[in-house]
Structures are given as C-alpha cells and as structure tokens.
Design a protein around this motif. Structure first.
Motif, mmCIF file in Angstrom:
data_model
loop_
_atom_site.group_PDB
_atom_site.id
_atom_site.type_symbol
_atom_site.label_atom_id
_atom_site.label_comp_id
_atom_site.label_asym_id
_atom_site.label_seq_id
_atom_site.Cartn_x
_atom_site.Cartn_y
_atom_site.Cartn_z
ATOM 1 N N ARG A 76 0.800 -1.232 0.000
ATOM 2 C CA ARG A 76 0.000 0.000 0.000
ATOM 3 C C ARG A 76 0.829 1.276 0.000
ATOM 4 N N PRO A 77 1.862 1.423 0.827
ATOM 5 C CA PRO A 77 2.633 2.684 0.794
ATOM 6 C C PRO A 77 3.216 2.993 -0.579
ATOM 7 N N VAL A 78 3.733 1.963 -1.260
ATOM 8 C CA VAL A 78 4.332 2.184 -2.577
ATOM 9 C C VAL A 78 3.258 2.573 -3.596
ATOM 10 N N LEU A 79 2.143 1.859 -3.592
ATOM 11 C CA LEU A 79 1.088 2.124 -4.572
ATOM 12 C C LEU A 79 0.442 3.480 -4.326
ATOM 13 N N LEU A 80 0.273 3.851 -3.052
ATOM 14 C CA LEU A 80 -0.287 5.170 -2.766
ATOM 15 C C LEU A 80 0.669 6.266 -3.216
ATOM 16 N N SER A 81 1.957 6.037 -3.081
ATOM 17 C CA SER A 81 2.939 7.014 -3.578
ATOM 18 C C SER A 81 2.814 7.181 -5.087
ATOM 19 N N LEU A 82 2.594 6.073 -5.803
ATOM 20 C CA LEU A 82 2.411 6.158 -7.254
ATOM 21 C C LEU A 82 1.161 6.948 -7.612
ATOM 22 N N VAL A 83 0.099 6.771 -6.841
ATOM 23 C CA VAL A 83 -1.131 7.534 -7.081
ATOM 24 C C VAL A 83 -0.866 9.031 -6.922
ATOM 25 N N LEU A 84 -0.149 9.402 -5.864
ATOM 26 C CA LEU A 84 0.158 10.819 -5.634
ATOM 27 C C LEU A 84 1.053 11.371 -6.740
ATOM 28 N N ILE A 85 2.024 10.576 -7.172
ATOM 29 C CA ILE A 85 2.900 11.017 -8.265
ATOM 30 C C ILE A 85 2.087 11.222 -9.538
ATOM 31 N N HIS B 181 -6.456 4.625 -11.898
ATOM 32 C CA HIS B 181 -7.592 3.763 -11.565
ATOM 33 C C HIS B 181 -7.138 2.307 -11.432
ATOM 34 N N GLY B 182 -6.290 1.868 -12.351
ATOM 35 C CA GLY B 182 -5.773 0.510 -12.271
ATOM 36 C C GLY B 182 -4.955 0.285 -11.009
ATOM 37 N N ILE B 183 -4.137 1.279 -10.637
ATOM 38 C CA ILE B 183 -3.333 1.168 -9.422
ATOM 39 C C ILE B 183 -4.228 1.072 -8.194
ATOM 40 N N SER B 184 -5.309 1.851 -8.164
ATOM 41 C CA SER B 184 -6.207 1.829 -7.011
ATOM 42 C C SER B 184 -6.891 0.474 -6.864
ATOM 43 N N ARG B 185 -7.284 -0.133 -8.010
ATOM 44 C CA ARG B 185 -7.897 -1.460 -7.956
ATOM 45 C C ARG B 185 -6.876 -2.502 -7.489
ATOM 46 N N LEU B 186 -5.648 -2.389 -7.985
ATOM 47 C CA LEU B 186 -4.593 -3.313 -7.574
ATOM 48 C C LEU B 186 -4.291 -3.154 -6.091
ATOM 49 N N ASP B 187 -4.274 -1.917 -5.609
ATOM 50 C CA ASP B 187 -4.013 -1.665 -4.192
ATOM 51 C C ASP B 187 -5.067 -2.333 -3.314
ATOM 52 N N ALA B 188 -6.352 -2.153 -3.661
ATOM 53 C CA ALA B 188 -7.421 -2.760 -2.868
ATOM 54 C C ALA B 188 -7.291 -4.284 -2.861
ATOM 55 N N TYR B 189 -6.968 -4.848 -4.018
ATOM 56 C CA TYR B 189 -6.844 -6.305 -4.150
ATOM 57 C C TYR B 189 -5.677 -6.835 -3.324
ATOM 58 N N LEU B 190 -4.509 -6.260 -3.509
ATOM 59 C CA LEU B 190 -3.318 -6.763 -2.823
ATOM 60 C C LEU B 190 -3.386 -6.530 -1.315
ATOM 61 N N HIS B 191 -3.980 -5.408 -0.905
ATOM 62 C CA HIS B 191 -4.066 -5.142 0.533
ATOM 63 C C HIS B 191 -4.994 -6.142 1.212
ATOM 64 N N ASP B 192 -6.119 -6.470 0.557
ATOM 65 C CA ASP B 192 -7.007 -7.495 1.105
ATOM 66 C C ASP B 192 -6.275 -8.825 1.245
ATOM 67 N N LEU B 193 -5.526 -9.205 0.210
ATOM 68 C CA LEU B 193 -4.793 -10.472 0.265
ATOM 69 C C LEU B 193 -3.718 -10.448 1.349
ATOM 70 N N TYR B 194 -3.078 -9.299 1.529
ATOM 71 C CA TYR B 194 -2.077 -9.179 2.584
ATOM 72 C C TYR B 194 -2.713 -9.374 3.964
ATOM 73 N N LEU B 195 -3.871 -8.734 4.194
ATOM 74 C CA LEU B 195 -4.557 -8.885 5.472
ATOM 75 C C LEU B 195 -4.974 -10.339 5.700
ATOM 76 N N ILE B 196 -5.500 -10.975 4.659
ATOM 77 C CA ILE B 196 -5.911 -12.372 4.781
ATOM 78 C C ILE B 196 -4.709 -13.259 5.091
ATOM 79 N N GLY B 197 -3.568 -12.968 4.465
ATOM 80 C CA GLY B 197 -2.369 -13.743 4.732
ATOM 81 C C GLY B 197 -1.921 -13.651 6.185
#
Length: 204
Positions: free
Chosen positions: A126-135, A181-197
C-alpha cells in the motif's frame, strides 16, 4: 471552439485526478467503517458477532453466521482469527470481499484469475502504490499547468514539441487517470490479500 473544448477536457481531467486521490484515501480509511455501521449489512452483522465473541468467548452464534455468509466449506478458523484481531472489521471486510478466491487446505492460498494460485503477499504494498497515485496526480497537474503555459509560450526544444499540443496533453492526462484507476484497484486487491495472509500467521 475546439481549443476551448480541449482545455475544458483538460480541466475536467485534472479535477478527476484530484478526486481519485480523495476517493482512494476515503476507501482506504473510512469505507469499511461506514459499511460496518449498517447493522443489516454482512460486515455489520459479522462485526457485532465478532465483538460478542471477543468479549465472551462464545463462538457458536458467530460460527453460525459465518457458515451462512461464507458457506459451510469455508475455513472458519480464518474468520475466528480475524475476529480476535484489533480492528477486526478490516480483516472481516477483506474476507467478505475475497472469499471466493481463498483456498485453505492446511495453509492459505489465493486463487487468481485463470486458476493461478499463489501464497498471499507477505508485505504490504500500500505505501508504494499510494505514492504512485500521488505522483500520477502531480503529473496530471503538471500537464494541466503546461497546457495553460503553452497558450502564451511555446516549448522551443524540438524533442519536446509535443508539449505544445493540447490534444497530446489531454490524451496523456486521461491515460494517467486510467493508470491511476488501475493502481487503485490493484491496491485494494493486494491489501485485502495481505490482510488475509496475516490471519494464518500468529499474532505478535
């Protein structure tokens, strides 16, 4: 008239890009809490039962709800682990969203599209992907400002002559918006999987 339309589309694109940052921030920090407050929503029901389970240790009513929402074959241990965590609602929300992709046969695996299975991610992207969104938002604002600059001035460097075209700038802005938009969808997906892990790993 066509130039006016181009500048209007550029302005709209910049506004969309700024809104994307707000929308992603809201989804990350408040959306699940808002869903939790709706008592009849699946997350609201799970959260209430999880609180009772954490307070009393009585799990039968909670497991009955888990079976109804997730199905009898779902690994109830994951949901019990989620209920015992601080801020349980974010883990429960992740399980609800990704339940069809979770494969648990002694260990947690994730079924991706095309039946591709992997382990859940072990680090939070999430920190990396959010940085990309801001950039990306800054890039869109730069292109928007550049379109105004080139009204009065022209970029004289031949290799950068494309910057003088509002058509090119407008297209680039919407390409960056699509990427965000693609980054935001990827962020939501990967963060959910990280929490589940993390649910299959012991708490510290």
């Amino acid at each position: 008239m066509l130039s006016v339309l181009m500048f209007l589309l550029i302005f709209v694109g910049v506004a969309i890009s700024v809104y994307q940052v707000y929308d992603i921030y809201y989804a990350q920090n408040f959306e699940d809490d808002e869903r939790q407050t709706h008592r009849d929503s699946p997350l609201g029901q799970l959260s209430r039962q999880a609180e009772q389970y954490a307070a009393t240790g009585e799990s039968q009513s909670f497991l009955d709800l888990v079976s109804r929402l997730f199905g009898a074959r779902f690994d109830q241990g994951l949901v019990l682990s989620a209920a015992s965590r601080p801020n349980a609602s974010q883990y429960l929300a992740a399980l609800l969203r990704r339940q069809r992709q979770i494969v648990s046969n002694g260990r947690v695996r994730v079924r991706h599209p095309l039946s591709w299975n992997t382990n859940p991610p072990t680090s939070d992207s999430r920190p990396v992907l959010l940085s990309l969104v801001l950039i990306n938002c800054l890039v869109v604002m730069f292109f928007g400002g550049l379109s105004l600059y080139t009204i009065a001035y022209q970029v004289s460097v031949e290799s950068l002559a494309w910057m003088n075209s509002e058509w090119v700038l407008m297209l680039l802005i919407y390409v960056v918006i699509a990427i965000t938009h693609g980054i935001s969808r990827l962020d939501a997906y990967l963060h959910d999987l990280y929490l589940i892990g993390t649910l299959s790993r012991p708490t510290i």
